[in-house]
Structures are given as C-alpha cells and as structure tokens.
Enzyme design. Structure first.
Site, PDB file in Angstrom:
ATOM      1  N   HIS A 159      47.007  10.419  33.371  1.00 28.48           N
ATOM      2  CA  HIS A 159      46.431  10.693  34.709  1.00 28.48           C
ATOM      3  C   HIS A 159      47.478  10.405  35.804  1.00 28.48           C
ATOM      4  CE1 HIS A 159      43.538  10.846  37.961  1.00 28.48           C
ATOM      5  NE2 HIS A 159      42.553  11.050  37.140  1.00 28.48           N
ATOM      6  N   GLU A 264      47.918  16.253  35.626  1.00 25.00           N
ATOM      7  CA  GLU A 264      47.544  15.367  34.517  1.00 25.00           C
ATOM      8  C   GLU A 264      47.500  16.126  33.183  1.00 25.00           C
ATOM      9  OE1 GLU A 264      43.675  13.990  35.718  1.00 25.00           O
ATOM     10  OE2 GLU A 264      44.253  14.123  37.821  1.00 25.00           O
TER      11      GLU A 264
HETATM   12  O1  TA6 Z   1      41.357  13.763  36.899  1.00 21.87           O
HETATM   13  C1  TA6 Z   1      40.520  14.132  37.955  1.00 21.87           C
HETATM   14  C2  TA6 Z   1      39.263  13.279  37.896  1.00 21.87           C
HETATM   15  O2  TA6 Z   1      38.525  13.550  36.734  1.00 21.87           O
HETATM   16  C3  TA6 Z   1      38.472  13.543  39.164  1.00 21.87           C
HETATM   17  O3  TA6 Z   1      37.313  14.279  38.905  1.00 21.87           O
HETATM   18  C4  TA6 Z   1      38.194  12.142  39.687  1.00 21.87           C
HETATM   19  O4  TA6 Z   1      37.013  11.625  39.116  1.00 21.87           O
HETATM   20  C5  TA6 Z   1      39.440  11.415  39.182  1.00 21.87           C
HETATM   21  O5  TA6 Z   1      39.604  11.891  37.862  1.00 21.87           O
HETATM   22  C6  TA6 Z   1      39.422   9.920  39.300  1.00 21.87           C
HETATM   23  O6  TA6 Z   1      38.535   9.366  38.390  1.00 21.87           O
HETATM   24  P1  TA6 Z   1      38.386   7.751  38.429  1.00 21.87           P
HETATM   25  O7  TA6 Z   1      37.450   7.417  37.303  1.00 21.87           O
HETATM   26  O8  TA6 Z   1      39.770   7.190  38.242  1.00 21.87           O
HETATM   27  O9  TA6 Z   1      37.860   7.415  39.805  1.00 21.87           O
END
Ligand code: TA6
Length: 299
Positions: A159, A264
C-alpha cells in the site's frame, strides 16, 4: 552503519551513498521513510501512529491476507479487519542477507500474532519480506508460504504512499485500456485516460495489468517514480481528497492529500489459492527518475 537495529525499527543506509536511507518500523514491517539522496520519497501522515497502536498512515503498509473487507461472511477472512493483519502486527527482523545492494529480511508467522487473530484466521503460514535498497531504487519482495496442512487463499498488496509536490500537477501513466473497478461508484469499466490526473477523490483497482507495463508517476513532465511488478497483476490508485482526508483522524495535515498519491501493486482482484507446502512470491521495484515511457496497446 549500513544496518542499524533499534528496539522498534531498523535503519538501512546505502553503502554507496550515505544520504540514501530506508527506515522500517518492526510493527507491520512498515517502511516509514525512503530518503534518496537526502530527499524523502514516501508520504507519512504527521499523525501516523508509530507506537503499534494502529496501522501506519503512510509509507508502505502491507496488506494480507485480505484487501479491504471480505464481503463473503462465510470466507475465512471475513472476521479480519480491513486490509488484514500483516500491517498491525510486529514482525521479526531476520537480519541482513546482502552488502550492496543492501538487503534485509523480516518475518511473520502465527507465533507473532495475538491468540485472537490466530483464532480469526487459523492457518499456518510464513511471510518473508525482503527489502533491497540500491542507488535510486527500492525493491520489496514478499514470499508467502503455506506451512500448514490445509490450503488457504489470500490477497497481497503493497500500500505504497508516494510523496508528490502537488497532486494537481501529477499524472499516473500506462493504465490506458486497463479494466478497472471504481470503488467510489462500485462499477467496472475500461480506463480511457492516457494518463490519470487528480481533481477529486480517486479510488480504482486496475486489474490484470501486463507486467511489461511500467506504471509511472509523472510531475510536470518529469518522471518521479517508475513501478515495475513481478507476479502482482493488479494495482490500486488512490487519493482520498478533501472529505475522506477529513474523515481520517490519523491523516494530517488535512491538506496532505495534495502531497501524496498511492499506487499500490498487488493481487487483489482475485484470491491467490495456496496449497499446503507451496510458496508464492510477489515483488514491487520502485526506481527514481528516467524517461517518460508511453506504453499503450498497439492495435
Ligand atoms: O487502497 C485504497 C483503500 O482501499 C481505500 O479505499 C482506503 O480505504 C485506503 O485503502 C485506506 O484504507 P485504511 O484501512 O488504511 O484507512
């Protein structure tokens, strides 16, 4: 000192260039900083929790065994928190495996998880994260091993939060003609933009991107980052923009969405099925700079 291990983190310094360093928090084996020639390349929220109380907001959090929240209540990952448990458990530092480029490894297994998490996802597994720091390059490789007697399936995703000067000047390229799932409208469609620009919340899963495609983050005609992927067919592109940023308590400053973009790489459009005794490997290779490389499908 090329590798410095502290209680809660490990710091790597490029032996060829002391102004290039990577800092990894043992909690989540989260890379929280990558300085290349003294310049920070990753975005980290000013309110990111670095004390193990919650997953880190920024850097390179690790997503396993589920991306997002599992919608199928009968699936073994259905009781796990969003994005799974790899990012909110403390990994073991396994040591240095190479001098130059400098390479270190971290490991996570059931013995590192709380009893509660083990109950939620009762499989035997080993994760080995390999981090390689080279000149203008950072590679992260994950090996997932099924060390138990029953098969399991999983998602994996790096991520990665990239630091940018101003998101409104940024383009993410080479995703044209890719099938994507738009998380904001819950629909799939073919991406028609030759390069993605940002002017509102953006949250799309690009599916089955040919590995020959190098995803580039470009700022005012200059390549900031090149992302190469091995065995990671999908990539999420995310910017929370104003409202979503305001809704995240650990996202600071609230204007920080201007200075970050997430690209990501992962295997998230479908689950990886891993039989007992088998291993799976996925890698992201991030390099700095270079030429704009326009890759579109030649009809
Ligand atoms: O990778 C994108 C995502 O899935 C978004 O939808 C948002 O939820 C982000 O990840 C962050 O997620 P988190 O659980 O770290 O707040």
């Amino acid at each position: 000192m090329p590798v410095e291990e502290l209680d809660d983190k490990v710091i790597l310094t490029n032996p060829n260039d002391s102004s290039s360093k990577v800092t990894i928090l043992k909690y989540g084996a989260t890379i929280i900083s990558w300085e290349n020639k003294g310049e920070e390349k990753l975005w980290l929220s000013k309110a990111a929790k670095l004390d193990g109380s919650k997953p880190v907001r920024g850097g390179i959090p690790l997503v396993f065994p589920i991306f997002g929240k599992q919608k199928d209540s009968n699936h073994p990952t259905s009781k796990l928190p969003q994005h799974g448990f790899a990012r909110n458990n403390t990994w073991e530092f396994l040591g240095q495996t190479n001098e130059s480029p400098i390479i270190v490894q971290f490991g996570l297994g059931p013995e590192n998880l709380s009893e509660e998490t083990r109950q939620l996802w009762p499989f035997d597994f080993t994760l080995i994260l390999t981090i390689s720091l080279d000149d203008n390059k950072l590679n992260t490789t994950i090996e997932v091993e099924n060390s138990g007697k029953q098969e399991f399936e999983f998602n994996w995703l790096f991520h990665t939060y990239y630091k940018v000067e101003d998101i409104t000047d940024v383009l993410v390229s080479n995703l044209i003609d890719q099938n994507c799932f738009d998380q904001l409208i819950g629909e799939s469609y073919i991406e028609k933009a030759p390069a993605i620009s940002f002017h509102e919340e953006f949250d799309r899963i690009y599916k089955n991107i040919n590995e020959s495609k190098i995803i580039q983050v470009i700022d005012k005609g200059k390549v900031l980052y090149n992302l190469k992927r091995n065995n990671l067919p999908d990539s999420v592109v995310w910017n929370p923009w104003i409202k979503k940023s305001e809704g995240m308590g650990d996202f600071e400053p609230k204007t920080g969405y201007h200075n970050m973009v997430c690209v990501e790489p992962g295997h998230v459009n479908s689950m990886v099925l891993l039989p007992p005794g088998e291993k799976w490997i996925g890698e992201q290779e991030i390099s700095i700079g270079g030429e704009i490389k326009v890759q579109s499908n030649i009809y």
